[in-house]
Design an enzyme around this catalytic site. Structure first.
Site, PDB file in Angstrom:
ATOM      1  CG  ASP A  32      -0.511  -0.690   2.426  1.00 18.58           C
ATOM      2  OD1 ASP A  32       0.662  -1.109   2.460  1.00 18.58           O
ATOM      3  OD2 ASP A  32      -1.291  -0.796   3.391  1.00 18.58           O
ATOM      4  CG  ASP A  44      -2.573  -1.728 -14.879  1.00 15.24           C
ATOM      5  OD1 ASP A  44      -1.753  -2.485 -15.441  1.00 15.24           O
ATOM      6  OD2 ASP A  44      -3.797  -1.767 -15.114  1.00 15.24           O
TER       7      ASP A  44
HETATM    8 MG    MG Z   1      -2.216  -6.323 -15.499  1.00 13.75          MG
END
Ligand code: MG
Ligand code: NAI
Length: 356
Positions: A223, A251
């Protein structure tokens, strides 16, 4: 003279659109390189194949691929077919069967590209994610008991082997030493909550790190790592993480460095016994599929990684240089990078710039 057998699986959604441009660039660079040839076989597998046959690829699909030198893969996914069927029907089995254990995902903020994070300039972000690619949270180990009853019970296990954990961490350190960047490896876990698998990962990380005393190391909880990738992406050099965590972080790293449409991925079989696979990080992107507006540069960067892997370094450098010029000139860009060009126009422009 080098002649390579290339398997191409364009797949679904924007897969065929971006793969067409990747192939075009590959053919153009081969045509310009004396003695470099590709014999390409396209496999029409994916969601349409599933609708016809009930399978994402034939039963002996992996056998058909096993003799090739490399696989170029687009994406799979379909709005009408559950994602676990599409991904578990072709992509994840390939990564496992061909032992493509080392997934390498560079994320660089290139000149001409704007980061959505304010104040980041070209060159500030230059990192690479090493993703464990054959086990971890994506191992298909688990089951479903008493489905549809109040006692329904679902178990999905994470699988972390010493072999798998050690080799991805070692590959990250080796790459860090070779690439001569900020000389830092960041391990990302969640060992405060996942006290078996991730504590084990931390131990292996410490063991391997001891073999590289010259490399700076860091361990972050996932996190916190997600937050730091957004606010301080320039602090990262090599990141190593499990299958799931590195998937998510890829991403984030891709958008922070401009777009999902710029992020390539190499899935390497470390022993070279099986073909390695090269693909964009992105998926089928239903929201833009069929509109000729997907950015093909992630796939074209993946083609450069494929060439590099085959030892065709000069050809790889030419492809990378042409892509960097397209980005820097900012004339022929797709919508994700603020342009109005089509997928095809960007591919054509890369081919045009390959020459000089
Ligand atoms: Mg992916
Ligand atoms: P996605 O990566 O397909 O799309 C995420 C977002 O990024 C979308 O807004 C999309 O328009 C944008 N984007 C992606 N590639 C782009 C490109 N080349 N140019 C411009 N914009 C681009 O992820 P999403 O939406 O979560 O997944 C869609 C489908 O793809 C699902 O079925 C999923 O399972 C599948 N998928 C398949 C992968 C693979 O085959 N390797 C990887 C990721 C997702």
């Amino acid at each position: 003279m080098a002649e390579y057998n290339l398997a191409v699986i364009a797949g679904d959604g924007i897969g065929p659109e971006v793969i067409a441009q990747g192939r075009k660039v590959l053919e153009a660079v081969a045509a310009q390189s004396e003695g470099l040839f590709f014999r390409t076989t396209e496999f029409p597998w994916g969601s349409d194949y599933y609708r016809e046959t009930g399978r994402m690829m034939p039963e002996d699909g992996l056998g058909q691929l096993s003799a090739c030198d490399a696989v170029l893969f687009g994406a799979v996914g379909d709005p009408d077919i559950p994602d676990h069927i599409t991904l578990q029907g072709i992509l994840l089995p390939m990564r496992r069967a061909f032992d493509q254990a080392i997934c390498i995902r560079p994320a660089v903020l290139y000149p001409g590209v704007a980061s959505p994070v304010a104040g980041k300039a070209a060159g500030d972000v230059d990192l690479v994610i090493f993703r464990e690619n054959t086990e971890g949270e994506y191992a298909p180990v688990g089951g479903r008991l008493y489905p549809g009853t109040p006692h329904e019970t679902v178990i999905q296990s994470g699988v972390f082997t010493r072999r798998g954990t050690e080799r991805i961490i070692r590959a990250a350190f080796e790459h860090c030493v070779r690439r001569g960047g900020k000389n830092k490896v960041t391990s990302v876990t969640k060992s405060n909550a996942q006290a078996f698998s991730m504590v084990f990962w931390d131990e292996v990380f410490a063991e391997v790190a001891a073999d590289y005393p010259q490399v700076q190391t860091e361990s972050l909880l996932v996190d916190r790592a997600a937050m730091d990738l957004v606010r301080w992406p320039e602090d990262f050099d090599v990141i190593v993480a499990s299958n799931l965590f590195a998937d998510i972080l890829s991403d984030i790293a891709a958008v922070v460095t401009g777009s999902m449409g710029l992020a390539p991925s190499a899935n390497i079989n470390p022993e070279g016994r099986f073909p390695s696979m090269f693909e964009p990080v992105h998926g089928a992107a239903f929201d833009i599929a069929g509109r000729n507006q997907a950015n093909p540069l992630a796939t074209i960067f993946a083609v450069a990684m494929l060439l590099e892997h085959l030892g065709e370094t000069e050809a790889a450098q030419r492809v990378n240089a042409a892509v960097l010029r397209v980005l820097n000139e900012r004339i022929t860009l797709t919508a994700d990078l603020g342009g109005t060009a089509s997928t095809q126009q960007v591919g054509d422009e890369v081919v045009r710039l390959l020459g000089g």
